[in-house]
Motif scaffolding. Structure first.
Motif, PDB file in Angstrom:
ATOM      1  N   THR A   1      34.382  -0.858  -0.784  1.00  0.00           N
ATOM      2  CA  THR A   1      34.997  -1.901  -2.162  1.00  0.00           C
ATOM      3  C   THR A   1      36.417  -2.355  -1.659  1.00  0.00           C
ATOM      4  N   VAL A   2      36.377  -3.588  -1.882  1.00  0.00           N
ATOM      5  CA  VAL A   2      37.767  -4.087  -1.337  1.00  0.00           C
ATOM      6  C   VAL A   2      38.414  -5.080  -2.658  1.00  0.00           C
ATOM      7  N   ALA A   3      39.589  -4.932  -2.481  1.00  0.00           N
ATOM      8  CA  ALA A   3      40.259  -5.547  -3.563  1.00  0.00           C
ATOM      9  C   ALA A   3      41.350  -6.803  -2.986  1.00  0.00           C
ATOM     10  N   VAL A   4      41.312  -7.883  -3.875  1.00  0.00           N
ATOM     11  CA  VAL A   4      41.998  -8.975  -3.385  1.00  0.00           C
ATOM     12  C   VAL A   4      43.178  -9.395  -4.279  1.00  0.00           C
ATOM     13  N   LEU A   5      44.327  -9.445  -3.658  1.00  0.00           N
ATOM     14  CA  LEU A   5      45.564  -9.622  -4.314  1.00  0.00           C
ATOM     15  C   LEU A   5      46.213 -11.058  -4.102  1.00  0.00           C
ATOM     16  N   ALA A   6      46.209 -11.989  -5.057  1.00  0.00           N
ATOM     17  CA  ALA A   6      46.404 -13.490  -4.821  1.00  0.00           C
ATOM     18  C   ALA A   6      47.850 -13.737  -5.476  1.00  0.00           C
ATOM     19  N   GLY A   7      48.232 -14.861  -5.421  1.00  0.00           N
ATOM     20  CA  GLY A   7      49.551 -15.188  -6.139  1.00  0.00           C
ATOM     21  C   GLY A   7      48.820 -16.156  -7.615  1.00  0.00           C
ATOM     22  N   SER A   8      48.074 -17.000  -7.361  1.00  0.00           N
ATOM     23  CA  SER A   8      47.442 -17.750  -8.540  1.00  0.00           C
ATOM     24  C   SER A   8      46.467 -18.481  -7.822  1.00  0.00           C
ATOM     25  N   MET A   9      45.231 -18.426  -8.809  1.00  0.00           N
ATOM     26  CA  MET A   9      44.165 -19.263  -8.221  1.00  0.00           C
ATOM     27  C   MET A   9      44.350 -20.777  -8.652  1.00  0.00           C
ATOM     28  N   LEU A  10      45.540 -21.155  -9.155  1.00  0.00           N
ATOM     29  CA  LEU A  10      45.653 -22.508  -9.224  1.00  0.00           C
ATOM     30  C   LEU A  10      46.078 -23.153  -8.061  1.00  0.00           C
TER      31      LEU A  10
ATOM     32  N   ARG B   1      44.463   3.210  -9.013  1.00  0.00           N
ATOM     33  CA  ARG B   1      43.943   4.518  -9.918  1.00  0.00           C
ATOM     34  C   ARG B   1      42.624   4.217 -10.288  1.00  0.00           C
ATOM     35  N   ARG B   2      42.109   3.213 -10.689  1.00  0.00           N
ATOM     36  CA  ARG B   2      40.984   3.080 -11.293  1.00  0.00           C
ATOM     37  C   ARG B   2      39.759   2.857 -10.376  1.00  0.00           C
ATOM     38  N   HIS B   3      40.000   2.546  -9.065  1.00  0.00           N
ATOM     39  CA  HIS B   3      39.060   2.554  -8.088  1.00  0.00           C
ATOM     40  C   HIS B   3      39.631   3.419  -6.765  1.00  0.00           C
ATOM     41  N   PRO B   4      39.621   4.674  -6.828  1.00  0.00           N
ATOM     42  CA  PRO B   4      40.229   5.241  -5.828  1.00  0.00           C
ATOM     43  C   PRO B   4      39.339   5.227  -4.688  1.00  0.00           C
ATOM     44  N   ASP B   5      38.159   4.535  -4.409  1.00  0.00           N
ATOM     45  CA  ASP B   5      37.321   4.261  -3.479  1.00  0.00           C
ATOM     46  C   ASP B   5      37.795   3.071  -2.734  1.00  0.00           C
ATOM     47  N   VAL B   6      38.785   2.423  -3.140  1.00  0.00           N
ATOM     48  CA  VAL B   6      38.873   0.946  -2.486  1.00  0.00           C
ATOM     49  C   VAL B   6      39.452   1.401  -1.098  1.00  0.00           C
ATOM     50  N   ALA B   7      38.669   0.699  -0.378  1.00  0.00           N
ATOM     51  CA  ALA B   7      38.862   0.871   1.134  1.00  0.00           C
ATOM     52  C   ALA B   7      39.560  -0.182   1.822  1.00  0.00           C
TER      53      ALA B   7
ATOM     54  N   ARG C   1      52.462  -3.439  -9.863  1.00  0.00           N
ATOM     55  CA  ARG C   1      51.690  -2.852 -11.119  1.00  0.00           C
ATOM     56  C   ARG C   1      49.967  -2.891 -10.917  1.00  0.00           C
ATOM     57  N   MET C   2      49.896  -4.190 -10.742  1.00  0.00           N
ATOM     58  CA  MET C   2      48.598  -4.450 -10.539  1.00  0.00           C
ATOM     59  C   MET C   2      47.751  -3.594  -9.385  1.00  0.00           C
ATOM     60  N   VAL C   3      48.342  -3.680  -8.244  1.00  0.00           N
ATOM     61  CA  VAL C   3      47.565  -2.721  -7.247  1.00  0.00           C
ATOM     62  C   VAL C   3      47.543  -1.087  -7.493  1.00  0.00           C
ATOM     63  N   ALA C   4      48.563  -0.851  -7.986  1.00  0.00           N
ATOM     64  CA  ALA C   4      48.699   0.767  -8.439  1.00  0.00           C
ATOM     65  C   ALA C   4      47.699   1.127  -9.508  1.00  0.00           C
ATOM     66  N   ASP C   5      47.483   0.046 -10.418  1.00  0.00           N
ATOM     67  CA  ASP C   5      46.499   0.228 -11.401  1.00  0.00           C
ATOM     68  C   ASP C   5      45.106   0.142 -10.765  1.00  0.00           C
ATOM     69  N   THR C   6      44.972  -0.941 -10.003  1.00  0.00           N
ATOM     70  CA  THR C   6      43.586  -0.736  -9.144  1.00  0.00           C
ATOM     71  C   THR C   6      43.165   0.380  -8.488  1.00  0.00           C
TER      72      THR C   6
ATOM     73  N   ASN D   1      27.567  -5.070   2.910  1.00  0.00           N
ATOM     74  CA  ASN D   1      28.085  -3.687   2.470  1.00  0.00           C
ATOM     75  C   ASN D   1      29.434  -3.488   1.922  1.00  0.00           C
ATOM     76  N   ILE D   2      30.169  -4.773   1.726  1.00  0.00           N
ATOM     77  CA  ILE D   2      31.235  -4.604   1.007  1.00  0.00           C
ATOM     78  C   ILE D   2      31.332  -5.427  -0.173  1.00  0.00           C
ATOM     79  N   VAL D   3      31.989  -4.728  -1.207  1.00  0.00           N
ATOM     80  CA  VAL D   3      31.940  -5.382  -2.738  1.00  0.00           C
ATOM     81  C   VAL D   3      33.410  -5.952  -2.859  1.00  0.00           C
ATOM     82  N   ILE D   4      33.528  -7.103  -3.305  1.00  0.00           N
ATOM     83  CA  ILE D   4      34.882  -7.627  -3.535  1.00  0.00           C
ATOM     84  C   ILE D   4      35.105  -7.282  -4.969  1.00  0.00           C
ATOM     85  N   LEU D   5      36.379  -6.982  -5.398  1.00  0.00           N
ATOM     86  CA  LEU D   5      36.494  -6.702  -6.763  1.00  0.00           C
ATOM     87  C   LEU D   5      37.171  -8.016  -7.330  1.00  0.00           C
TER      88      LEU D   5
END
Lengths: 340, 340
Positions: A189-198, A244-250, A237-242, A219-223
């Motif tokens: 599972t992969v997380a993506v952190l952006a500034g703004s989608m605008l 916590r909720r997805h401890p499997d983020v690789a 805050r957002m990354v910490a939260d993620t 094989n990779i899922v993007i959150l």
DNA sequence: CTGTTAGCGCCTTCAT
DNA sequence: ATGAAGGCGCTAACAG
């Protein structure tokens, strides 16, 4: 000996002034005379000495750089590079004025560009905000014959003469490939952190990243994308939260700013270190690379972008060609091993 | 208004000629007079207009580039870049002469440099062969005051003024990291294809590569180095042979030339595609990247190296500083996603 | 329409 | 040891 204006004057049987008029396509020369001169020019293979011309004209290229008053490290670095260019101004026969505008604000950018239209400098460089109003004023600048280059963020299909920045779709694809390879086949599972989608560059990076993952790394899922507004506090805050909720983020792909927060969140989190790919080499990403918190940094060389913008503006102002390869802004990939 | 020689002449109460003598530290000025002029210079903050000076002098910078008559794609590309610079010569006030020498031949290089010593150009660029004779002649060139930059391959701790090339140890480390990550933890055997261990850049790349593998990827075993002499035919044979005898080879690091042969060998071999990392983006490595035969290419931008060498030589000839960041040659990493 | 003349900022004889 | 004058290649008034 290289031919000079004197030679072509003699050869065409006219005076220096007439030669000059033809060279600078000024009015007041009969067609025949002009033809004679032009013939002499090609015959002798004359090429004007720009340095001498500029000396005679007392010319200095006046450029305007419109920069967002952004407080992230990249923009601060960019600012510094422009100031560096200002410092070299006298040697380079340039006079560079910096106009600061609020970031991501089309109105403000348009106002600044309207100002440019009045001031009529020899060229303008700005970080585009992709909005119709901006395109409209750009078109008017083009009509006014003011060379224009977009910096860092482009205004595609517009009237700008040149874009001094990276291909953000390619950058996203590159990040995707690296992520896929670094995660090597495991389900992840992969997380993506952006500034703004605008913002266009962020959208494009995400687009490229997702495309590669979908095409080659099923094989990779993007959150769902986290929009941290390039703000370290929010990002943390957002990354910490993620985490916590997805401890499997690789893996985490940070395609915008606010990396200080990202880094802190990872360091504090009680999880296996994910593969992290971020953008822009700054103080914090550099040391995070060294510490092994970040695995790869994609970078655009702000110094190169600024110097390139100036070279291109000069060339456009003189109607001269540029060395294309020299003006291509690379997508630099930094591992901890090839840091500058 | 920027002060000119006239201003400082007036301010110092002397003539233009005297000012000029001081500016160019020519003899024939009394100490006191010189002092007066120098004071005026600092007081008014005078900086000489190089363009005007060069115009008056009719100056053109004469440079010599000594290049090996090598037939690999990289050297051919480098040659082309120098020829490109030759084409731009008139606009850049340079006159560049190319001397071709046999590759890897210290004697020939020394002979060419001896020639330079006689010709006394404004600067010389050459691809170093790391030998005592070369160091010796370099020292004599330095004594003669001829600016010197090494290109692609350095002559460390010598009297060259500048090195326009990449850090090959860092390049090797980068390759090692990529290889380690791409192979991701599995036990694996890796082959290394070099040109010759007698060449410094190849030695350094291997050194960097091995260091990283040994430090961080103890799961990887490196086979004895293959020396393919940068020759496609020989390289193909050696790689094919290796793949036959070690069907388990999971990675190949090609740190020299002859990649055409490497690519052919891999395509023909009946094995699982190994992870391949090679150097220099050429026609063949580029298409191999696209085809997935090569996974990453480390590159040095020959165009950048040549332009940088010229800028640096000019600056040295004028006793001017360079913009360090602009002259740093990057270790470019290309995946198929960020190809230029 | 075209030519003459005087610079731009610096360097270089040639006198003094 | 210093200065006057002319010129590098090009442009820009100002006259004709």
């Amino acid at each position: 000996m290289k031919p000079t204006v004197h030679d072509i004057a003699k050869s065409a049987g006219v005076s220096l002034a007439t030669v000059d008029r033809v060279l600078n396509s000024r009015p007041g020369v009969r067609g025949v005379t002009r033809a004679k001169v032009e013939e002499a020019i090609v015959e002798l293979g004359y090429v004007r000495d720009l340095a001498a011309a500029n000396l005679a004209k007392g010319r200095t290229y006046s450029f305007i750089f419109i920069l967002p008053e952004n407080d992230n490290s990249f923009m601060i670095g960019l600012h510094e590079e422009v100031r560096g260019a200002v410092a070299r101004s006298s040697a380079e026969r340039t006079r560079i004025r910096i106009i600061d505008v609020p970031p991501f604000d089309p109105e403000a950018l348009v106002a600044a560009l309207e100002n440019v239209l009045v001031e009529k400098p020899a060229g303008v460089a700005f970080i585009a905000v992709d909005a119709p109003e901006v395109r409209a004023i750009a078109e008017r600048l083009r009509e006014a014959g003011i060379p224009m280059v977009t910096l860092v963020s482009d205004l595609p299909d517009s009237s700008r003469d040149h874009y001094a920045g990276i291909d953000n779709i390619a950058a996203g694809r590159t990040a995707g490939s690296l992520m896929g390879r670094f995660l090597s086949g495991r389900d992840a599972t992969v997380a993506v952190l952006a500034g703004s989608m605008l913002v266009r560059d962020h959208r494009e990076r995400l687009e490229g990243f997702s495309a590669v993952i979908n095409e080659h790394y099923s094989n990779i899922v993007i959150l769902p994308v986290l929009e941290g507004r390039d703000d370290p506090v929010l990002a943390e805050r957002m990354v910490a939260d993620t985490l916590r909720r997805h401890p499997d983020v690789a893996g985490i792909y940070s395609l915008g700013g606010g990396n200080r927060g990202l880094i802190r969140a990872i360091q504090k989190a009680d999880v296996k270190r994910p593969v992290v790919i971020a953008h822009e080499l700054t103080g914090s990403t550099r040391s995070a690379l060294g510490d092994g918190v970040i695995d790869a940094v994609l970078n655009q060389d702000a110094g190169h972008e600024v110097r390139s913008a100036i070279r291109v503006l000069k060339a456009k102002a003189d109607g001269l060609p540029v060395i294309a390869a020299q003006e291509r802004i690379r997508i630099d990939i930094f591992l901890k091993d090839n840091l500058p």
